[in-house]
Design an enzyme around this catalytic site. Structure first.
Site, PDB file in Angstrom:
ATOM      1  CB  CYS A   1     -10.255  -9.720  13.398  1.00 26.04           C
ATOM      2  SG  CYS A   1      -8.846 -10.011  12.289  1.00 26.04           S
TER       3      CYS A   1
ATOM      4  NE  ARG B   1      -4.817  -8.142   6.931  1.00 24.86           N
ATOM      5  CZ  ARG B   1      -3.745  -7.740   7.621  1.00 24.86           C
ATOM      6  NH1 ARG B   1      -3.349  -8.437   8.688  1.00 24.86           N
ATOM      7  NH2 ARG B   1      -3.066  -6.676   7.249  1.00 24.86           N
TER       8      ARG B   1
ATOM      9  CE  LYS C   1      -1.850   2.068  10.360  1.00 19.61           C
ATOM     10  NZ  LYS C   1      -1.212   1.352   9.217  1.00 19.61           N
TER      11      LYS C   1
ATOM     12  NE  ARG D   1       4.787   2.265   5.972  1.00 22.44           N
ATOM     13  CZ  ARG D   1       4.789   3.482   5.433  1.00 22.44           C
ATOM     14  NH1 ARG D   1       5.716   3.817   4.564  1.00 22.44           N
ATOM     15  NH2 ARG D   1       3.848   4.358   5.743  1.00 22.44           N
TER      16      ARG D   1
ATOM     17  NE  ARG E   1      -2.576   0.416   3.567  1.00 21.96           N
ATOM     18  CZ  ARG E   1      -3.340   0.466   4.660  1.00 21.96           C
ATOM     19  NH1 ARG E   1      -4.456   1.166   4.645  1.00 21.96           N
ATOM     20  NH2 ARG E   1      -2.993  -0.174   5.747  1.00 21.96           N
ATOM     21  CE1 TYR E   2       0.430   4.603   3.982  1.00 22.60           C
ATOM     22  CE2 TYR E   2       0.500   2.400   4.939  1.00 22.60           C
ATOM     23  CZ  TYR E   2      -0.064   3.664   4.875  1.00 22.60           C
ATOM     24  OH  TYR E   2      -1.107   3.994   5.697  1.00 22.60           O
TER      25      TYR E   2
ATOM     26  CB  CYS F   1      -9.808 -10.224  18.139  1.00 22.05           C
ATOM     27  SG  CYS F   1      -8.355 -10.541  19.160  1.00 22.05           S
TER      28      CYS F   1
ATOM     29  CB  CYS G   1      -5.357 -15.382  15.792  1.00 19.55           C
ATOM     30  SG  CYS G   1      -5.019 -14.101  14.584  1.00 19.55           S
TER      31      CYS G   1
ATOM     32  CG  ASP H   1      -5.683   1.958   7.832  1.00 19.21           C
ATOM     33  OD1 ASP H   1      -5.297   2.612   6.854  1.00 19.21           O
ATOM     34  OD2 ASP H   1      -5.144   0.908   8.214  1.00 19.21           O
TER      35      ASP H   1
ATOM     36  CG  ASP I   1      -9.585  -0.609  10.229  1.00 21.81           C
ATOM     37  OD1 ASP I   1      -9.295   0.592  10.167  1.00 21.81           O
ATOM     38  OD2 ASP I   1      -8.741  -1.522  10.363  1.00 21.81           O
TER      39      ASP I   1
END
Length: 344
Positions: free
Chosen positions: A110, A112, A313, A94, A90-91, A107, A103, A306, A269
């Protein structure tokens, strides 16, 4: 089998199992778990003091997850921004490498949740990811994410880290993990020795509530810090969990006491299935106001949104931002003016 693996094997993965420990209607949650998997380690479950408390809300399925139909499963356009499956670029300098689809605890908020824990989620092929990174000299920073990369066995993780360290233009590697919070037993001497070989290596963990800071999680963080890994923390602002400014201030202070530097507070998000966790941006600004000046600057992270569509962000400060009613207007790193619709 290592101790942490036994914890995974003994985890609660169904509402029926949970109903043997707490009073709840397991049938009402079956449809939720059929869409969004459930796993709670015995360690993390012990932190629950009562149904509905901040730990419970983070890990126990809620029928409201299926009632949220207005948002996108992938609001950050991660799949569109993936030149190879599971590698998000995206950037400019990085990439995020989705190294694992699993995981220790799934959570409920999440970002994702469209795929984490599901059989169809794409984690990046090691060969394909390394080939893309090696062929893209502008990449200097690789973030291992997931799922949780520390769920990988040591040989797999070492293969990834060795491959990255052979690429001359990769300067730093970061690991995003909630393992110190949900499965501290995984931070073994063997794992720490492995990670220590690949400096500069940064760890960003994910504490959301002071109750998650225990003797066990503090010890896990200490093992990583003693091995020379800088530790940061990314907290998500969650309704009913940490949207009380006093709770957030205490969390930030306690993080510093275990050698973890608060880095980000994330606005929730716009992910399908998570609307019941979302707070207003003004709530985040109130948290900032309760931190700045009232506690150390070290304990004051950046509050960020975000932006949808993979726009990146942006930081929200305690000063005024451009807005019209529920509509905020942010300028991202590309100098694009991006609208953002707040909760009602």
């Amino acid at each position: 089998m290592q101790r942490w693996e036994r914890q995974i094997a003994q985890s609660v993965t169904s509402p029926e199992e949970l109903s043997g420990l707490f009073r709840l209607d397991s049938g009402a949650l079956d449809a939720v778990v059929a869409r969004y998997p459930m796993r709670i380690t015995p360690y993390y479950l012990r932190l629950v003091t009562e149904a509905g408390d901040p730990i419970w809300r983070q890990c126990v399925p809620d029928p409201l997850e299926l009632a949220d139909l207005s948002q996108s499963p992938d609001p950050l356009d991660e799949e569109r921004l993936s030149p190879v499956p599971g590698l998000i670029h995206r950037y400019p300098d990085r990439v995020v490498w989705v190294a694992s689809s699993a995981c220790a605890v799934y959570c409920r908020f999440c970002m994702r949740k469209r795929g984490v824990g599901c059989a169809g989620m794409a984690s990046a092929s090691t060969d394909a990811a390394l080939a893309y990174i090696a062929s893209t000299p502008g990449i200097r920073d690789v973030i291992l994410s997931g799922g949780d990369p520390l769920m990988l066995h040591e040989d797999v993780l070492e293969g990834i880290l060795t491959g990255l360290r052979r690429i001359p233009h990769v300067e730093i590697v970061r690991i995003g993990t909630r393992i110190p919070v949900t499965l501290p037993e995984r931070i073994t001497p063997k794992l720490v020795r492995l990670l220590k070989k690949y400096h500069p290596l940064y760890i960003n963990t994910h504490f959301n509530h002071p109750a998650e800071i225990t003797a066990e999680s503090a010890a896990a963080c200490a093992r990583l810090a003693d091995a020379g890994m800088p530790l940061g923390n990314q907290t998500v602002l969650l309704k009913g969990v940490n949207d009380d400014p006093a709770v957030m201030r205490r969390l930030m202070q306690q993080l510093l006491a275990i050698r973890v530097r608060p880095y980000y507070i994330h606005q929730m998000d716009l992910v399908k299935g998570t609307a019941h966790f979302r707070t207003a941006i003004d709530d985040g600004i109130s948290v900032l106001k309760a931190l700045r000046g009232y506690t150390s600057g070290l304990a004051t992270p950046h509050f960020v949104v975000d932006l949808p569509g993979g726009k990146g962000k942006v930081e929200v400060t305690a000063t005024e931002v451009e807005r019209s009613g529920r509509d905020f207007f942010f300028t991202n790193f590309l100098r694009e003016r991006v609208p953002y619709r707040d909760v009602e």
